[in-house]
Write an enzyme that holds these catalytic residues in place. Sequence first.
Site, PDB file in Angstrom:
ATOM      1  N   TRP A 105      10.205   1.782   3.304  1.00  0.00           N
ATOM      2  CA  TRP A 105       8.971   1.192   3.821  1.00  0.00           C
ATOM      3  C   TRP A 105       9.043  -0.323   3.902  1.00  0.00           C
ATOM      4  O   TRP A 105       8.603  -0.913   4.893  1.00  0.00           O
ATOM      5  CB  TRP A 105       7.749   1.659   3.031  1.00  0.00           C
ATOM      6  CG  TRP A 105       7.485   3.112   3.286  1.00  0.00           C
ATOM      7  CD1 TRP A 105       7.592   4.128   2.384  1.00  0.00           C
ATOM      8  CD2 TRP A 105       7.153   3.721   4.542  1.00  0.00           C
ATOM      9  NE1 TRP A 105       7.324   5.335   2.997  1.00  0.00           N
ATOM     10  CE2 TRP A 105       7.055   5.115   4.311  1.00  0.00           C
ATOM     11  CE3 TRP A 105       6.926   3.239   5.834  1.00  0.00           C
ATOM     12  CZ2 TRP A 105       6.733   6.022   5.328  1.00  0.00           C
ATOM     13  CZ3 TRP A 105       6.609   4.144   6.833  1.00  0.00           C
ATOM     14  CH2 TRP A 105       6.515   5.508   6.581  1.00  0.00           C
ATOM     15  N   ASP A 175       1.979  -3.432  -0.021  1.00  0.00           N
ATOM     16  CA  ASP A 175       1.750  -2.126   0.591  1.00  0.00           C
ATOM     17  C   ASP A 175       1.585  -1.119  -0.551  1.00  0.00           C
ATOM     18  O   ASP A 175       2.558  -0.752  -1.208  1.00  0.00           O
ATOM     19  CB  ASP A 175       2.947  -1.773   1.485  1.00  0.00           C
ATOM     20  CG  ASP A 175       2.806  -0.399   2.141  1.00  0.00           C
ATOM     21  OD1 ASP A 175       1.826   0.323   1.850  1.00  0.00           O
ATOM     22  OD2 ASP A 175       3.688  -0.052   2.963  1.00  0.00           O
ATOM     23  N   LYS A 199      -2.557   9.327   1.712  1.00  0.00           N
ATOM     24  CA  LYS A 199      -1.808   9.725   0.518  1.00  0.00           C
ATOM     25  C   LYS A 199      -2.756   9.918  -0.662  1.00  0.00           C
ATOM     26  O   LYS A 199      -2.856  10.996  -1.192  1.00  0.00           O
ATOM     27  CB  LYS A 199      -0.740   8.688   0.191  1.00  0.00           C
ATOM     28  CG  LYS A 199       0.574   8.932   0.930  1.00  0.00           C
ATOM     29  CD  LYS A 199       0.830   8.035   2.054  1.00  0.00           C
ATOM     30  CE  LYS A 199       2.046   8.449   2.856  1.00  0.00           C
ATOM     31  NZ  LYS A 199       2.605   7.320   3.590  1.00  0.00           N
TER      32      LYS A 199
HETATM   33  C1  PLP Z   1       3.176   6.582   4.462  1.00  0.00           C
HETATM   34  C2  PLP Z   1       3.466   5.144   4.245  1.00  0.00           C
HETATM   35  C3  PLP Z   1       3.386   4.217   5.298  1.00  0.00           C
HETATM   36  C4  PLP Z   1       3.122   4.627   6.727  1.00  0.00           C
HETATM   37  O1  PLP Z   1       1.902   5.157   6.978  1.00  0.00           O
HETATM   38  P1  PLP Z   1       1.557   5.608   8.511  1.00  0.00           P
HETATM   39  O2  PLP Z   1       0.172   6.125   8.383  1.00  0.00           O
HETATM   40  O3  PLP Z   1       2.540   6.677   8.886  1.00  0.00           O
HETATM   41  O4  PLP Z   1       1.660   4.417   9.361  1.00  0.00           O
HETATM   42  C5  PLP Z   1       3.625   2.901   5.008  1.00  0.00           C
HETATM   43  N1  PLP Z   1       3.929   2.503   3.767  1.00  0.00           N
HETATM   44  C6  PLP Z   1       4.015   3.354   2.738  1.00  0.00           C
HETATM   45  C7  PLP Z   1       4.357   2.855   1.368  1.00  0.00           C
HETATM   46  C8  PLP Z   1       3.795   4.708   2.938  1.00  0.00           C
HETATM   47  O5  PLP Z   1       3.893   5.581   1.916  1.00  0.00           O
END
Ligand code: PLP
Length: 362
Positions: A105, A175, A199
């Site tokens: 990521w 993030d 998530k």
């Molecule tokens: C899932 C995830 C993303 C991406 O999310 P999208 O909704 O597919 O854009 C970005 N960063 C992390 C840490 C993630 O787990």
Amino acid sequence: MERPFNFSAGPAALPEAVLQQAAAEMLDWQGKGISVMEMSHRSRDFDSIIMQAEKDLRDLLAVPDTYRILFTQASATALNAVIPMNLAGKGPTPPIIDFVHTGVWSGKSLVEAQKYARVNVAASSELSHFNTIPPQASWQLTDRAAYVHICSNETINGTEYFFTPDTGPVPLVADMSSHILSRPVDIEKYGLIFAGAQKNMGMAGVSVVIVKEDLISHALPVCPSVYDFSSLSLHHSIFNTPPVYAIYICGLVLKWLKEQGGVPAMEAAAVRKSALLYDCIDASSLYANSVDRSCRSRMNVPFFLQDASLEDAFLAGAEKNGLLQLRGHRSTGGMRASLYNAMPVAGVEKLVAYMREFERTH
Ligand SMILES: *Cc1c(COP(=O)(O)O)cnc(C)c1O
């Protein structure tokens, strides 16, 4: 119907109580005769939904008044572009952004940021296959960076920060998509926190950005208005039609979290659930996890079978036992169990019992 335990990394399991309330209110939200999906985003009813969600998130994470909470349709991947466009408009030209590269990521984030700024990789764990987080003492930060980007929980590689970096006057951007609301966060140590909802906070279609007020007026001219944090902030996240249903679901999850005892209760559960699984893996000669013990994620636990030819049998047996979506990410192979807030301890106990039994019989 007894529901199976769902270990998906995302979109991930939602609390059953949330799904039940959403189902009960599907056709008729609180006696209004219509679904949230059919509601004007400018109505008083939707306003109460989004305001309550914002308030609950602010309470749960103790977000100070000097920070804005924004809901946006930009997914976490889209925010990899939106954040540099918003924060890189001040300071030297071209702007510089520091990245700590710890996995898939952060890698995607830094590639995207290169379209808007010069990227300095201040530290990287790539040489050790992203199985660790480089200690802050090793980071080569730039003085005049617009911000420092970290991914505080690498969903695919299975690492998590257990320290808060100190970046001095340079804003820290994190993030937190895959571990937000799983542990308390000292918000004031960050300039900006972002997370996709699907998530640990709701369903796909909405992300949350928590941003310090004084960072929201430095957008690059190229930044689209719908993603400009100052216009989003001015319009309380309703600059255009927001993803109303996703925000509603997010609100139900936040309310559920409060009822469960909030973030401290989630942290205690995460410690317990992850310890159960890591202890099982470490005690076994069939399963292995290669992440440095000091930064093993409590949310996403990748593991491998020493004999990879047993993988399909492992997954088929798991499914038969009501243990779903354990296949690892396509880039890493193996298995992965995601233990987000909605996963009860009983789900992990059942997984561990299955893993022991599978090892005994194979
Ligand atoms: C899932 C995830 C993303 C991406 O999310 P999208 O909704 O597919 O854009 C970005 N960063 C992390 C840490 C993630 O787990």
